[in-house]
Write an enzyme that holds these catalytic residues in place. Structure first.
Site, PDB file in Angstrom:
ATOM      1  N   HIS A  76       0.836  -1.188   0.000  1.00 49.23           N
ATOM      2  CA  HIS A  76       0.000   0.000   0.000  1.00 49.23           C
ATOM      3  C   HIS A  76       0.876   1.245   0.000  1.00 49.23           C
ATOM      4  O   HIS A  76       1.793   1.368   0.808  1.00 49.23           O
ATOM      5  CB  HIS A  76      -0.908   0.022   1.226  1.00 49.23           C
ATOM      6  CG  HIS A  76      -2.114  -0.850   1.093  1.00 49.23           C
ATOM      7  ND1 HIS A  76      -3.273  -0.657   1.819  1.00 49.23           N
ATOM      8  CD2 HIS A  76      -2.352  -1.923   0.292  1.00 49.23           C
ATOM      9  CE1 HIS A  76      -4.172  -1.567   1.478  1.00 49.23           C
ATOM     10  NE2 HIS A  76      -3.620  -2.353   0.563  1.00 49.23           N
ATOM     11  N   TYR A 204      -9.538   5.439   7.602  1.00 54.22           N
ATOM     12  CA  TYR A 204      -9.806   5.717   9.016  1.00 54.22           C
ATOM     13  C   TYR A 204     -10.806   6.860   9.063  1.00 54.22           C
ATOM     14  O   TYR A 204     -10.545   7.945   8.538  1.00 54.22           O
ATOM     15  CB  TYR A 204      -8.529   6.143   9.741  1.00 54.22           C
ATOM     16  CG  TYR A 204      -7.456   5.085   9.840  1.00 54.22           C
ATOM     17  CD1 TYR A 204      -7.287   4.345  11.010  1.00 54.22           C
ATOM     18  CD2 TYR A 204      -6.592   4.828   8.774  1.00 54.22           C
ATOM     19  CE1 TYR A 204      -6.296   3.379  11.110  1.00 54.22           C
ATOM     20  CE2 TYR A 204      -5.598   3.871   8.864  1.00 54.22           C
ATOM     21  CZ  TYR A 204      -5.451   3.151  10.041  1.00 54.22           C
ATOM     22  OH  TYR A 204      -4.461   2.200  10.136  1.00 54.22           O
ATOM     23  N   PRO A 296      -4.982   0.013  18.608  1.00 51.74           N
ATOM     24  CA  PRO A 296      -4.756  -0.473  17.244  1.00 51.74           C
ATOM     25  C   PRO A 296      -4.784   0.616  16.171  1.00 51.74           C
ATOM     26  O   PRO A 296      -4.418   0.350  15.027  1.00 51.74           O
ATOM     27  CB  PRO A 296      -5.880  -1.488  17.035  1.00 51.74           C
ATOM     28  CG  PRO A 296      -6.943  -1.088  18.011  1.00 51.74           C
ATOM     29  CD  PRO A 296      -6.231  -0.518  19.188  1.00 51.74           C
ATOM     30  N   LYS A 300       0.284  -0.377  15.051  1.00 54.44           N
ATOM     31  CA  LYS A 300       1.657  -0.366  15.542  1.00 54.44           C
ATOM     32  C   LYS A 300       2.027  -1.532  16.449  1.00 54.44           C
ATOM     33  O   LYS A 300       3.210  -1.768  16.697  1.00 54.44           O
ATOM     34  CB  LYS A 300       1.909   0.943  16.300  1.00 54.44           C
ATOM     35  CG  LYS A 300       1.920   2.163  15.415  1.00 54.44           C
ATOM     36  CD  LYS A 300       3.066   2.099  14.438  1.00 54.44           C
ATOM     37  CE  LYS A 300       2.734   2.779  13.138  1.00 54.44           C
ATOM     38  NZ  LYS A 300       3.659   2.464  12.061  1.00 54.44           N
ATOM     39  N   TYR A 388       3.632   6.374  10.276  1.00 58.47           N
ATOM     40  CA  TYR A 388       2.825   5.234   9.818  1.00 58.47           C
ATOM     41  C   TYR A 388       3.701   4.172   9.151  1.00 58.47           C
ATOM     42  O   TYR A 388       3.494   2.971   9.358  1.00 58.47           O
ATOM     43  CB  TYR A 388       1.751   5.724   8.852  1.00 58.47           C
ATOM     44  CG  TYR A 388       0.610   4.744   8.654  1.00 58.47           C
ATOM     45  CD1 TYR A 388      -0.465   4.709   9.529  1.00 58.47           C
ATOM     46  CD2 TYR A 388       0.623   3.840   7.591  1.00 58.47           C
ATOM     47  CE1 TYR A 388      -1.500   3.805   9.352  1.00 58.47           C
ATOM     48  CE2 TYR A 388      -0.418   2.935   7.401  1.00 58.47           C
ATOM     49  CZ  TYR A 388      -1.473   2.926   8.288  1.00 58.47           C
ATOM     50  OH  TYR A 388      -2.506   2.034   8.115  1.00 58.47           O
TER      51      TYR A 388
END
Length: 394
Positions: A76, A204, A296, A300, A388
């Site tokens: 991704h 998200y 979550p 991580k 990220y």
């Protein structure tokens, strides 16, 4: 009668952290024993994370356990944040030059088990009464019961990879151990469904009714979550109720591509931030969830455990190869610097994307202002992207 066996490193916990550490040490011809209170089938069947940082992929390559990941994993290059249906893409590759890979922790665990079994790793499953002892001596021990027999493992070092509820952290004296915790006032209700994901990248979402996450495990299997009350009973959430709530929170544009169907796994997970210090006591080292938990949000937990293991492997390899203990002595301090940075990011993203029952109108406006700032600032988006994809190892 007690059976006594010896090894270089006794690893408590046969989840992905323990398995990876064992494999990395095996590559250095360092002997290990792995023990777990559950059996292989149970460990492989646990549904967990699915987004791997580039450093985690590198670790699996170093372990020689990345072949299937490269065949089946989904690279991704970005993900999306949504606020009341408005979306902002974080361009991971454009901002950092890196990617993440969607590949389930369950699959990673299976790959590592297969590798260790092929190489004759010594396992003890279904053990009881595990007790580390003599931690400050040159020959620490781990005592346990296996198939009705008392067993003692004598070793040079003990690696506690046995999770939040394991015995390793509890073996550190109370006057030495310090813990820090933030328990969040909500949980995540998650489902697995055999349907193509609503988007080719993760979304998200923050909505007035709460958080939602659109994720996946493959091109045909989706993993979806919504924020729920921590006290909710999963039995009260029918599939129809979930789909209605999920679509609302995701927003009409994204939900237009949503394919619904019967779930085949459904569970509620609590959220907490937790850190234990130090991560070394004598010749006992903590790694992964035994020392820290992150919410979550941001995916991580597994990646942080892998980073611990990579640093611990380096430290032990330097000791056995060259008799140098510099990295061993610095392990706790080095790892904790990174742990707190990752905790900060997970806390930050959780604070931005969830509805907190205690939030005032002012705090809700601050969430919106933060999202609008991310949309307008490349520097702010880059900071999110850098965290990220994964911070440097040390």
């Amino acid at each position: 009668m007690t059976k006594t066996i010896t090894t270089s490193v006794c690893i408590i916990g046969s989840g992905p952290a323990g398995l990876l550490l064992s494999q990395l040490l095996a590559n250095e011809e360092i002997d290990t024993i792995l023990l777990d209170r559950k059996d292989r089938a149970y460990i492989e069947g646990r549904i967990r994370a699915g987004v791997l940082e580039q450093g985690t992929v590198t670790a699996l390559e170093e372990a020689g356990a990345a072949d299937r990941l490269h065949r089946e994993g989904l690279p991704h290059e970005g993900f999306e944040l949504a606020f009341d249906g408005e979306r902002h893409r974080i361009d991971l590759t454009g901002l950092t030059g890196k990617t993440v890979t969607v590949y389930g922790q369950t699959e990673m665990t299976k790959d590592l088990f297969e590798k260790r079994m092929q190489q004759g790793q010594r396992f003890f499953f279904n053990v009881d009464d595990v007790k580390p002892s003599d931690l400050k001596s040159d020959r620490p021990r781990v005592h346990f019961t296996h198939e009705g027999q008392h067993v003692t493992v004598e070793c040079d070092y003990i690696a506690g990879c046995d999770g939040f509820h394991g015995v390793s952290r509890q073996a550190i004296p109370a006057d030495v151990l310090r813990t820090y915790e933030r328990v969040y006032p909500f949980g995540w209700l998650g489902i697995l469904v055999e349907k193509p994901p609503v988007s080719h990248e993760l979304i998200y979402a923050n909505h007035d009714r709460g958080f939602a996450l659109a994720s996946m495990r493959s091109n045909t299997r989706s993993r979806y979550y919504i924020q729920c009350d921590a006290s909710d009973d999963v039995a009260d959430w029918s599939d129809d109720r979930f789909w209605e709530e999920f679509a609302t929170r995701l927003g009409p544009d994204a939900a237009a591509s949503l394919q619904t169907g019967p779930s085949f796994e459904k569970s509620i997970a609590p959220l907490r931030s937790f850190v234990a210090e130090p991560m070394r006591y004598g010749n006992l080292f903590l790694a992964g969830d035994s020392a820290h938990i992150v919410p979550p949000t941001g995916a991580k937990g597994l990646n942080l455990a892998v980073a611990d293991v990579r640093l611990l492997h380096r430290a032990l390899a330097l000791h056995y190869r060259h008799g140098k203990d510099d990295l061993i002595d610095a392990y706790s301090e080095t790892v904790l610097r990174r742990v707190w940075k990752v905790e900060r990011f997970s806390w930050q993203l959780s604070t931005l994307m969830h509805q907190f029952p205690e939030n005032s109108d002012f705090e809700k406006r601050m969430q919106r202002a933060e999202f609008d700032y991310l949309r307008s600032s490349e520097a702010a988006s880059r900071a999110i992207a850098e965290n990220y994809v994964g911070l440097p190892l040390d």
